[in-house]
Design a protein around this motif. Structure first.
Motif, short mmCIF file in Angstrom:
data_model
loop_
_atom_site.label_atom_id
_atom_site.label_comp_id
_atom_site.label_asym_id
_atom_site.label_seq_id
_atom_site.Cartn_x
_atom_site.Cartn_y
_atom_site.Cartn_z
N PRO A 154 39.74 -86.49 -29.35
CA PRO A 154 39.60 -85.39 -30.32
C PRO A 154 40.14 -84.04 -29.83
CG PRO A 154 37.59 -86.66 -30.25
CD PRO A 154 38.47 -87.18 -29.15
N GLN A 155 40.00 -83.76 -28.54
CA GLN A 155 40.52 -82.51 -27.98
C GLN A 155 42.04 -82.46 -28.10
OE1 GLN A 155 39.04 -79.73 -27.03
NE2 GLN A 155 41.02 -78.83 -26.59
N ARG A 156 42.70 -83.59 -27.83
CA ARG A 156 44.17 -83.65 -27.94
C ARG A 156 44.60 -83.52 -29.40
NH1 ARG A 156 48.80 -82.03 -26.84
NH2 ARG A 156 50.47 -83.53 -26.94
N GLN A 157 43.84 -84.10 -30.33
CA GLN A 157 44.14 -83.96 -31.75
C GLN A 157 44.09 -82.49 -32.15
OE1 GLN A 157 41.43 -86.30 -34.06
NE2 GLN A 157 42.36 -88.23 -33.48
N ARG A 158 43.07 -81.77 -31.68
CA ARG A 158 42.94 -80.34 -32.02
C ARG A 158 44.12 -79.55 -31.47
NH1 ARG A 158 37.50 -81.50 -31.52
NH2 ARG A 158 37.44 -81.10 -29.30
N GLU A 159 44.55 -79.88 -30.24
CA GLU A 159 45.69 -79.17 -29.64
C GLU A 159 46.95 -79.37 -30.48
OE1 GLU A 159 45.96 -80.75 -25.70
OE2 GLU A 159 44.08 -79.81 -25.06
N ILE A 160 47.21 -80.60 -30.90
CA ILE A 160 48.40 -80.89 -31.69
C ILE A 160 48.33 -80.20 -33.05
CG2 ILE A 160 49.66 -82.72 -32.90
CD1 ILE A 160 48.91 -84.56 -30.53
N ALA A 161 47.17 -80.27 -33.70
CA ALA A 161 47.00 -79.62 -35.00
C ALA A 161 47.16 -78.11 -34.88
CB ALA A 161 45.64 -79.97 -35.58
N SER A 162 46.66 -77.56 -33.81
CA SER A 162 46.76 -76.12 -33.59
C SER A 162 48.22 -75.70 -33.42
CB SER A 162 45.95 -75.74 -32.35
OG SER A 162 46.06 -74.37 -32.10
N GLU A 163 49.00 -76.50 -32.70
CA GLU A 163 50.43 -76.21 -32.54
C GLU A 163 51.13 -76.18 -33.89
OE1 GLU A 163 52.15 -79.06 -29.85
OE2 GLU A 163 50.69 -78.60 -28.29
N GLY A 164 50.78 -77.12 -34.76
CA GLY A 164 51.38 -77.17 -36.08
C GLY A 164 51.01 -75.95 -36.91
N GLY A 165 49.77 -75.53 -36.82
CA GLY A 165 49.32 -74.35 -37.54
C GLY A 165 50.02 -73.09 -37.07
N ARG A 166 50.15 -72.95 -35.76
CA ARG A 166 50.85 -71.78 -35.23
C ARG A 166 52.31 -71.77 -35.66
NH1 ARG A 166 47.50 -72.48 -30.73
NH2 ARG A 166 48.98 -73.84 -29.68
N ALA A 167 52.95 -72.93 -35.63
CA ALA A 167 54.36 -73.02 -36.03
C ALA A 167 54.54 -72.63 -37.49
CB ALA A 167 54.88 -74.43 -35.79
N ALA A 168 53.63 -73.08 -38.36
CA ALA A 168 53.72 -72.75 -39.78
C ALA A 168 53.57 -71.25 -40.00
CB ALA A 168 52.67 -73.52 -40.57
N HIS A 169 52.66 -70.63 -39.27
CA HIS A 169 52.47 -69.18 -39.42
C HIS A 169 53.69 -68.43 -38.92
CE1 HIS A 169 48.43 -68.69 -41.00
NE2 HIS A 169 48.11 -69.79 -40.33
N GLU A 170 54.27 -68.86 -37.79
CA GLU A 170 55.46 -68.20 -37.27
C GLU A 170 56.63 -68.34 -38.23
OE1 GLU A 170 56.28 -69.66 -33.34
OE2 GLU A 170 54.32 -69.01 -32.59
N LYS A 171 56.74 -69.50 -38.84
CA LYS A 171 57.83 -69.76 -39.79
C LYS A 171 57.60 -69.03 -41.12
CE LYS A 171 60.25 -73.71 -41.82
NZ LYS A 171 60.22 -75.15 -42.01
N GLY A 172 56.36 -68.70 -41.40
CA GLY A 172 56.03 -68.01 -42.64
C GLY A 172 55.74 -68.94 -43.80
N THR A 173 55.50 -70.22 -43.52
CA THR A 173 55.25 -71.18 -44.60
C THR A 173 53.78 -71.54 -44.73
OG1 THR A 173 55.71 -73.02 -43.11
CG2 THR A 173 57.55 -72.20 -44.45
#
Length: 93
Positions: free
Chosen positions: A22-41
């Motif tokens: 579960p900790q690794r799942q959160r890390e991966i999901a968090s990376e995706g969230g940060r990328a979406a915010h940086e991209k503006g989507t």
């Protein structure tokens, strides 16, 4: 070509996102969230959108209760098997 988990008799695959810690799942999901915010989507709910979503959920819940629709395990099982059979790629939703 044979799949890698064919000989696995434990019933649990060691492949894929769901089998991860579960900790690794959160890390991966968090990376995706940060990328979406940086991209503006990434979508951020306004308080008005959140209020409307909560109102709709409350109405749906209220209607289901007034129709005598309690959540039983057999209803949940039949709903998940229906979703699985309707899935075009054969994966559970």
């Amino acid at each position: 070509m044979a799949s890698n988990n064919q000989g696995n008799t434990g019933g649990k695959s060691n492949r894929g996102f769901a089998s991860m810690d579960p900790q690794r799942q959160r890390e991966i999901a968090s990376e995706g969230g940060r990328a979406a915010h940086e991209k503006g989507t990434a979508h951020e709910f306004t308080s008005e959108e959140a209020r409307e979503a909560g109102r709709k959920g409350g109405m749906a819940r209220s209607q289901k209760r007034s129709q005598g629709g309690g959540s039983s395990s057999s209803e949940s099982l039949s709903a998940s098997s229906t979703n699985a059979s309707n899935s075009s790629d054969g994966k559970l939703e």
